[in-house]
Design a protein around this motif. Sequence first.
Motif, PDB file in Angstrom:
ATOM      1  N   UNK A  47     -46.991  28.232  71.837  1.00 40.30           N
ATOM      2  CA  UNK A  47     -46.645  28.316  70.412  1.00 40.30           C
ATOM      3  C   UNK A  47     -47.763  29.004  69.610  1.00 40.30           C
ATOM      4  N   UNK A  48     -49.010  28.659  69.933  1.00 43.11           N
ATOM      5  CA  UNK A  48     -50.143  29.320  69.253  1.00 43.11           C
ATOM      6  C   UNK A  48     -50.065  30.827  69.448  1.00 43.11           C
ATOM      7  N   UNK A  49     -49.767  31.229  70.684  1.00 41.51           N
ATOM      8  CA  UNK A  49     -49.725  32.665  70.989  1.00 41.51           C
ATOM      9  C   UNK A  49     -48.572  33.339  70.244  1.00 41.51           C
ATOM     10  N   UNK A  50     -47.417  32.671  70.205  1.00 41.10           N
ATOM     11  CA  UNK A  50     -46.256  33.249  69.500  1.00 41.10           C
ATOM     12  C   UNK A  50     -46.582  33.427  68.017  1.00 41.10           C
ATOM     13  N   UNK A  51     -47.184  32.397  67.417  1.00 46.17           N
ATOM     14  CA  UNK A  51     -47.488  32.458  65.977  1.00 46.17           C
ATOM     15  C   UNK A  51     -48.562  33.509  65.684  1.00 46.17           C
ATOM     16  N   UNK A  52     -49.630  33.493  66.455  1.00 47.34           N
ATOM     17  CA  UNK A  52     -50.745  34.414  66.179  1.00 47.34           C
ATOM     18  C   UNK A  52     -50.309  35.864  66.417  1.00 47.34           C
ATOM     19  N   UNK A 155     -51.095  34.279  53.182  1.00 40.99           N
ATOM     20  CA  UNK A 155     -50.188  34.316  54.339  1.00 40.99           C
ATOM     21  C   UNK A 155     -50.779  33.701  55.599  1.00 40.99           C
ATOM     22  N   UNK A 156     -51.993  33.125  55.511  1.00 43.96           N
ATOM     23  CA  UNK A 156     -52.649  32.584  56.713  1.00 43.96           C
ATOM     24  C   UNK A 156     -51.858  31.420  57.308  1.00 43.96           C
ATOM     25  N   UNK A 157     -51.922  31.334  58.635  1.00 47.22           N
ATOM     26  CA  UNK A 157     -51.300  30.213  59.354  1.00 47.22           C
ATOM     27  C   UNK A 157     -52.419  29.289  59.830  1.00 47.22           C
ATOM     28  N   UNK A 185     -47.154  25.596  52.771  1.00 47.37           N
ATOM     29  CA  UNK A 185     -46.002  24.902  53.356  1.00 47.37           C
ATOM     30  C   UNK A 185     -46.431  24.343  54.695  1.00 47.37           C
ATOM     31  N   UNK A 186     -45.972  23.133  55.000  1.00 48.02           N
ATOM     32  CA  UNK A 186     -46.468  22.444  56.184  1.00 48.02           C
ATOM     33  C   UNK A 186     -45.345  21.734  56.918  1.00 48.02           C
ATOM     34  N   UNK A 194     -48.814  16.580  69.150  1.00 44.52           N
ATOM     35  CA  UNK A 194     -48.396  16.617  67.747  1.00 44.52           C
ATOM     36  C   UNK A 194     -49.228  17.638  66.995  1.00 44.52           C
ATOM     37  N   UNK A 195     -48.563  18.588  66.392  1.00 43.93           N
ATOM     38  CA  UNK A 195     -49.312  19.583  65.630  1.00 43.93           C
ATOM     39  C   UNK A 195     -48.755  19.662  64.215  1.00 43.93           C
ATOM     40  N   UNK A 196     -49.633  20.056  63.311  1.00 41.65           N
ATOM     41  CA  UNK A 196     -49.173  20.395  61.963  1.00 41.65           C
ATOM     42  C   UNK A 196     -49.361  21.903  61.819  1.00 41.65           C
ATOM     43  N   UNK A 197     -48.260  22.578  61.511  1.00 40.73           N
ATOM     44  CA  UNK A 197     -48.305  24.023  61.297  1.00 40.73           C
ATOM     45  C   UNK A 197     -48.113  24.262  59.808  1.00 40.73           C
ATOM     46  N   UNK A 198     -49.035  25.002  59.215  1.00 35.85           N
ATOM     47  CA  UNK A 198     -48.982  25.248  57.772  1.00 35.85           C
ATOM     48  C   UNK A 198     -49.123  26.737  57.523  1.00 35.85           C
ATOM     49  N   UNK A 199     -48.545  27.164  56.431  1.00 37.00           N
ATOM     50  CA  UNK A 199     -48.711  28.575  56.069  1.00 37.00           C
ATOM     51  C   UNK A 199     -48.974  28.688  54.572  1.00 37.00           C
ATOM     52  N   UNK A 200     -49.969  29.461  54.253  1.00 36.28           N
ATOM     53  CA  UNK A 200     -50.314  29.710  52.863  1.00 36.28           C
ATOM     54  C   UNK A 200     -49.426  30.821  52.328  1.00 36.28           C
TER      55      UNK A 200
END
Length: 205
Positions: A47-52, A155-157, A185-186, A194-200
């Motif tokens: 998931x980290x790789x997909x998002x980044x 726009x940072x994740x 947004x989170x 368990x992760x929290x994914x947020x985007x500015x």
Amino acid sequence: MTDDPRFTAVLDEYHRLIEDRNRTLAGTPFNDGRERFMPVGPETGQLLAVLARSLEAPRILELGTSFGYSTLWLAAAARTAGGRVTTIELYEEKSAFARQMLDKADLADVVDFLVGDALDILRDLSGPWDFVLIDHWKDLYLPSYELLRPELAPGAILVADNMLRDGEERQLDFADAVRATEGMDSVVLPVGSGIVVSRLGRASV
Ligand SMILES: C[S@@+](CC[C@H](N)C(=O)[O-])C[C@H]1O[C@@H](n2cnc3c(N)ncnc32)[C@H](O)[C@@H]1O
């Protein structure tokens, strides 16, 4: 990039090492944060790789390199997306191990390995950061976020690991501070520990 045989070979090596090492250390005095592997695991890594990778030339920051498992995923994304990773680890020997593994995967050249206390380093480290993984000791999440928040690009994740235990949210002071950030947004996801994914938001500064 994650199809590259050098990446897959190193990933397989990590999975074998993690299993062996944690089995060997279980119940010994060395079963602590310095010795154990505590990686994000394959689902979170993917998931980290997909998002980044979805970002253009991302400047990626990681807090808590450990032995480099999550760094491997982030570096693969950085390579594909034309970005770069800065990763911080308290212990020199862990950072050195991570560098060797990334080197084997031919990814060390997209990573800056920093050694020291993340809070000390963050005080002098400038962004802007397009992607941040927070995965060091849990009492450091909030103070680290306070230091890096002004360095987040529009726009940072931001991804934080180890955010759930038995289905209940943890690190609430940190999670609340993230949610209270204007334009952020989170979402909490039951992936790995368990992760929290947020985007500015892009307009927020
Ligand atoms: C859960 S592990 C990181 C796992 C890694 N992200 C992975 O997926 O392979 C947490 C790491 O944070 C490091 N750490 C703890 N306190 C730190 C600090 N003050 N500054 C930098 N790193 C720290 C620990 O040594 C440990 O290696």
